[in-house]
Scaffold this motif. Structure first.
Motif, short mmCIF file in Angstrom:
data_model
loop_
_atom_site.label_atom_id
_atom_site.label_comp_id
_atom_site.label_asym_id
_atom_site.label_seq_id
_atom_site.Cartn_x
_atom_site.Cartn_y
_atom_site.Cartn_z
N PHE A 107 4.24 2.09 31.59
CA PHE A 107 4.74 1.55 30.32
C PHE A 107 4.23 2.45 29.20
O PHE A 107 3.04 2.48 28.91
N TRP A 108 5.15 3.20 28.57
CA TRP A 108 4.79 4.23 27.60
C TRP A 108 4.89 3.74 26.16
O TRP A 108 5.89 3.15 25.77
N CYS A 109 3.88 4.05 25.38
CA CYS A 109 3.98 3.98 23.92
C CYS A 109 4.88 5.14 23.49
O CYS A 109 4.70 6.27 23.95
N PRO A 110 5.85 4.93 22.59
CA PRO A 110 6.83 5.98 22.28
C PRO A 110 6.35 7.04 21.30
O PRO A 110 7.06 8.01 21.05
N VAL A 111 5.14 6.90 20.79
CA VAL A 111 4.65 7.78 19.73
C VAL A 111 4.02 9.04 20.32
O VAL A 111 3.27 8.97 21.30
N ASP A 112 4.30 10.19 19.71
CA ASP A 112 3.60 11.42 20.04
C ASP A 112 2.33 11.52 19.20
O ASP A 112 2.40 11.42 17.97
N PHE A 113 1.20 11.73 19.86
CA PHE A 113 -0.07 11.82 19.15
C PHE A 113 -0.58 13.25 19.17
O PHE A 113 -0.33 14.00 20.12
N PRO A 114 -1.31 13.64 18.14
CA PRO A 114 -1.91 14.98 18.12
C PRO A 114 -3.12 15.04 19.05
O PRO A 114 -3.48 14.05 19.70
N ASP A 115 -3.75 16.20 19.11
CA ASP A 115 -5.00 16.32 19.82
C ASP A 115 -6.10 15.64 18.99
O ASP A 115 -5.89 15.30 17.83
N GLU A 146 8.37 20.11 26.59
CA GLU A 146 9.41 19.14 26.24
C GLU A 146 8.81 17.79 25.86
O GLU A 146 7.73 17.42 26.30
N ASP A 147 9.55 17.06 25.05
CA ASP A 147 9.19 15.67 24.81
C ASP A 147 9.20 14.93 26.14
O ASP A 147 10.03 15.21 27.03
N LEU A 148 8.29 13.99 26.30
CA LEU A 148 8.15 13.28 27.57
C LEU A 148 9.45 12.60 27.99
O LEU A 148 9.73 12.46 29.18
N PHE A 149 10.26 12.19 27.01
CA PHE A 149 11.51 11.48 27.30
C PHE A 149 12.74 12.37 27.21
O PHE A 149 13.87 11.88 27.11
N SER A 150 12.54 13.67 27.23
CA SER A 150 13.66 14.60 27.15
C SER A 150 14.64 14.37 28.31
O SER A 150 14.24 14.19 29.46
N ALA A 151 15.93 14.43 27.98
CA ALA A 151 16.96 14.29 29.01
C ALA A 151 16.94 15.47 29.98
O ALA A 151 17.56 15.40 31.05
N ASN A 152 16.24 16.53 29.63
CA ASN A 152 16.15 17.70 30.51
C ASN A 152 15.14 17.52 31.63
O ASN A 152 15.09 18.34 32.56
N GLY A 157 -1.62 17.58 22.38
CA GLY A 157 -1.07 16.28 22.05
C GLY A 157 -0.05 15.80 23.06
O GLY A 157 0.31 16.50 24.01
N GLY A 158 0.44 14.58 22.86
CA GLY A 158 1.43 14.00 23.74
C GLY A 158 1.41 12.49 23.66
O GLY A 158 0.84 11.91 22.74
N LYS A 159 2.00 11.86 24.64
CA LYS A 159 2.13 10.40 24.64
C LYS A 159 1.07 9.75 25.54
O LYS A 159 0.45 10.40 26.37
N ILE A 160 0.91 8.44 25.33
CA ILE A 160 0.00 7.64 26.16
C ILE A 160 0.79 6.53 26.83
O ILE A 160 1.84 6.11 26.33
N GLY A 161 0.29 6.05 27.96
CA GLY A 161 0.97 4.97 28.65
C GLY A 161 0.05 4.23 29.60
O GLY A 161 -0.89 4.81 30.14
N PHE A 162 0.35 2.95 29.81
CA PHE A 162 -0.37 2.13 30.78
C PHE A 162 0.34 2.19 32.13
O PHE A 162 1.57 2.17 32.19
N ARG A 163 -0.44 2.26 33.20
CA ARG A 163 0.10 2.20 34.55
C ARG A 163 -0.67 1.15 35.34
O ARG A 163 -1.89 1.02 35.20
N GLN A 164 0.05 0.40 36.16
CA GLN A 164 -0.58 -0.51 37.11
C GLN A 164 0.03 -0.31 38.49
O GLN A 164 1.22 -0.01 38.61
N MET A 165 -0.80 -0.51 39.49
CA MET A 165 -0.33 -0.52 40.87
C MET A 165 -0.30 -1.97 41.35
O MET A 165 -1.28 -2.71 41.22
N ALA A 166 0.85 -2.37 41.87
CA ALA A 166 1.03 -3.73 42.36
C ALA A 166 0.06 -4.03 43.50
O ALA A 166 -0.30 -3.13 44.26
#
Length: 234
Positions: free
Chosen positions: A62-70, A99-105, A206-215
């Motif tokens: 689950f990603w926060c959509p914001v790009d953060f600096p270093d 690339e942006d983390l959500f780039s279509a490429n 810099g870049g994005k942050i996100g939470f991950r969980q394993m079921a």
């Protein structure tokens, strides 16, 4: 001999999210399938798919959509609710070619771990509640990895108890300052590592942050705050 650790101060606030209602996560990006709800003004997250049937496809990010600096300090409150499972924070995440983390490429990602450590992105990933497998529960550590690649950069002893003994919330603080990564729980420094920019590739910025969980992990999150990190002389 006592090892001197780095000390950091909070600079200006870059992001603030109480994680207390649907409005707070309206623009967040889920990869994989998860149940997302709110109880007692906290974000509750758990798997949508049964891991006994879907295996690794039951995990998600689950990603926060914001790009953060270093040079940032990430703080949040963590409530473990159900285990076994694993909780992780991705940070400094971006495409391997900038690339942006959500780039279509970039190839589509669906929550399976190899897509994040050996796919089309670079990231740092901190696993801080590793109660998924029997060996992880028997000897509990926090692990820091760097990708591209499945590089184990650092380990630290995990002070978090099993769910039945937890007195939450646990206040998490993660600092990424140039090549330095420092992680603490309730003001106890658990892990610190300095990237030399050579062994595992260039220092990530810099870049994005996100939470991950394993079921089948279920956990709650609250009060996500991100500040500019300032290196202290103390």
């Amino acid at each position: 001999m006592m090892i001197k650790r780095y000390s950091f101060d909070k600079g200006k606030r870059l992001y603030s999210n109480s994680l207390s209602s649907n409005n707070d996560i309206a623009d967040w990006v889920l990869e994989g399938e998860a149940k997302v709800c709110f109880e007692e003004d906290r974000l509750h997250l758990e798997n949508q798919l049964d891991p006994a049937i879907y295996g690794d496809n039951a995990h998600w990010v689950f990603w926060c959509p914001v790009d953060f600096p270093d040079n940032i300090m990430i703080e949040w409150d963590f409530y473990p609710i159900r285990e076994p499972g694993l909780c992780m924070m991705f940070f400094a995440a971006a495409g391997r070619n900038g690339e942006d983390l959500f780039s279509a490429n970039l190839p589509q990602r669906n929550g399976k771990y190899p897509e994040y450590h050996s796919g089309a992105i670079n990231a740092l990933h901190l696993s801080y509640f590793r109660h998924k497998h029997e060996d992880e529960r028997a000897f509990r550590t926090c692990n820091l990895r760097k990708s591209y690649g499945f590089h184990l950069a650092a380990m630290g002893a995990d002070p978090l108890p099993p769910v039945e003994d937890a007195i939450a919330p646990y206040h998490m603080r993660l600092v990424k300052y140039e090549g330095i990564v420092q992680f603490s729980i309730n003001q106890l420094t658990v892990l610190e590592w300095k990237d030399d920019g050579m062994k595992y590739g260039s220092i990530l910025k810099g870049g994005k942050i996100g939470f991950r969980q394993m079921a089948p992990m279920k956990a709650a999150y609250q009060n996500l705050q991100i500040y500019e990190a300032l290196l202290s002389d103390n």
